[in-house]
Design a protein around this motif. Structure first.
Motif, PDB file in Angstrom:
ATOM      1  N   ARG A   1      41.494  39.496  19.638  1.00 62.80           N
ATOM      2  CA  ARG A   1      41.517  40.536  18.598  1.00 62.80           C
ATOM      3  C   ARG A   1      42.686  41.497  18.831  1.00 62.80           C
ATOM      4  O   ARG A   1      43.421  41.835  17.904  1.00 62.80           O
ATOM      5  N   MET A   2      42.887  41.917  20.067  1.00 63.17           N
ATOM      6  CA  MET A   2      43.995  42.825  20.374  1.00 63.17           C
ATOM      7  C   MET A   2      45.346  42.138  20.198  1.00 63.17           C
ATOM      8  O   MET A   2      46.306  42.747  19.721  1.00 63.17           O
TER       9      MET A   2
ATOM     10  N   PRO B   1      50.420  32.723  23.059  1.00 59.21           N
ATOM     11  CA  PRO B   1      50.425  31.429  22.352  1.00 59.21           C
ATOM     12  C   PRO B   1      49.075  30.717  22.417  1.00 59.21           C
ATOM     13  O   PRO B   1      48.608  30.185  21.414  1.00 59.21           O
ATOM     14  N   GLY B   2      48.420  30.726  23.567  1.00 58.72           N
ATOM     15  CA  GLY B   2      47.112  30.090  23.693  1.00 58.72           C
ATOM     16  C   GLY B   2      46.022  30.859  22.978  1.00 58.72           C
ATOM     17  O   GLY B   2      45.146  30.267  22.349  1.00 58.72           O
ATOM     18  N   LEU B   3      46.075  32.187  23.079  1.00 53.79           N
ATOM     19  CA  LEU B   3      45.069  33.012  22.419  1.00 53.79           C
ATOM     20  C   LEU B   3      45.143  32.887  20.905  1.00 53.79           C
ATOM     21  O   LEU B   3      44.123  32.901  20.221  1.00 53.79           O
TER      22      LEU B   3
ATOM     23  N   THR C   1      48.450  49.499  20.139  1.00 56.82           N
ATOM     24  CA  THR C   1      47.348  49.886  21.021  1.00 56.82           C
ATOM     25  C   THR C   1      47.576  49.229  22.379  1.00 56.82           C
ATOM     26  O   THR C   1      48.514  49.576  23.068  1.00 56.82           O
ATOM     27  N   CYS C   2      46.752  48.276  22.733  1.00 58.86           N
ATOM     28  CA  CYS C   2      46.796  47.600  24.032  1.00 58.86           C
ATOM     29  C   CYS C   2      47.162  46.143  23.805  1.00 58.86           C
ATOM     30  O   CYS C   2      46.792  45.559  22.786  1.00 58.86           O
ATOM     31  N   CYS C   3      47.852  45.538  24.757  1.00 63.30           N
ATOM     32  CA  CYS C   3      48.224  44.125  24.624  1.00 63.30           C
ATOM     33  C   CYS C   3      47.023  43.194  24.799  1.00 63.30           C
ATOM     34  O   CYS C   3      47.082  42.028  24.444  1.00 63.30           O
ATOM     35  N   GLY C   4      45.942  43.703  25.379  1.00 62.18           N
ATOM     36  CA  GLY C   4      44.746  42.888  25.577  1.00 62.18           C
ATOM     37  C   GLY C   4      44.597  42.332  26.979  1.00 62.18           C
ATOM     38  O   GLY C   4      43.621  41.644  27.282  1.00 62.18           O
TER      39      GLY C   4
ATOM     40  N   GLU D   1      50.331  41.506  17.158  1.00 63.07           N
ATOM     41  CA  GLU D   1      51.228  40.648  16.369  1.00 63.07           C
ATOM     42  C   GLU D   1      51.512  41.264  14.999  1.00 63.07           C
ATOM     43  O   GLU D   1      52.644  41.237  14.526  1.00 63.07           O
ATOM     44  N   LYS D   2      50.492  41.812  14.357  1.00 68.74           N
ATOM     45  CA  LYS D   2      50.673  42.446  13.044  1.00 68.74           C
ATOM     46  C   LYS D   2      51.544  43.694  13.149  1.00 68.74           C
ATOM     47  O   LYS D   2      52.440  43.907  12.335  1.00 68.74           O
TER      48      LYS D   2
END
Length: 176
Positions: free
Chosen positions: A94-95, A125-127, A77-80, A100-101
């Motif tokens: 969430r995105m 990494p922070g998220l 979808t979107c990278c966020g 990652e999945k």
């Protein structure tokens, strides 16, 4: 965001040669047989999906021309980044977890967008509290960087000779 290119579209774009690990090319630049093939998963990005679908198809053609085996995880979808930039950290997280999945089994994740690649390398990494330094995900590459640093491309030929092209060196590229 929905995927821009269904897997069936990617199969219609034939590879011209296989990319192999660094140092495994013969004197003509061709791959040495019996070496591992480089596999790249294309992350089309929201921009590619909504505005530049043909650019995503061109990215696949380019990667395949230089020998990469390309797949397109359809659940992407979107990278966020829009949510992250707007201060909606929970939505961005969430995105990021979804992304990652979707790309968990990818050898390389290649994006035709420097800002999305930067989002994944500098901010995931922070998220996601992964405990790694920003930029440590060596699987994530902006398209041009992947061509040069992973596939070892030094020239794409003269196919654009006489054509006007625009290149935007976005500030996000300094993070990757």
């Amino acid at each position: 965001c929905r995927p821009a290119l269904p897997e069936s579209t990617l199969h219609a774009l034939p590879p011209q040669r296989r990319a192999v690990r660094s140092g495994t090319r013969d004197s003509d630049g061709g791959p040495v047989p019996n070496r591992a093939v480089i596999r790249a998963s294309l992350f089309a990005t929201c921009l590619g999906d909504n505005f530049f679908a043909e650019a995503c198809a061109d990215a696949v053609r380019l990667l395949r021309h230089f020998g990469a085996e390309v797949d397109f995880p359809e659940r992407q979808t979107c990278c966020g980044q829009p949510a992250f930039n707007a201060g909606h950290r929970g939505d961005a997280e969430r995105m990021a977890r979804h992304t990652e999945k979707v790309f968990a089994d990818s050898e390389y994740v290649v994006l035709p967008s420097g800002s999305c690649a930067s989002m994944m390398r500098a901010h995931y990494p922070g998220l996601l509290s992964r405990g790694q330094a920003a930029g440590d995900d060596e699987r994530v590459w902006e398209l041009c960087q992947f061509l040069v640093h992973v596939l070892g491309v030094e020239s794409i030929g003269s196919g654009l000779e006489g054509t006007t092209v625009a290149y935007h060196h976005g500030l996000s590229l300094i993070h990757i």
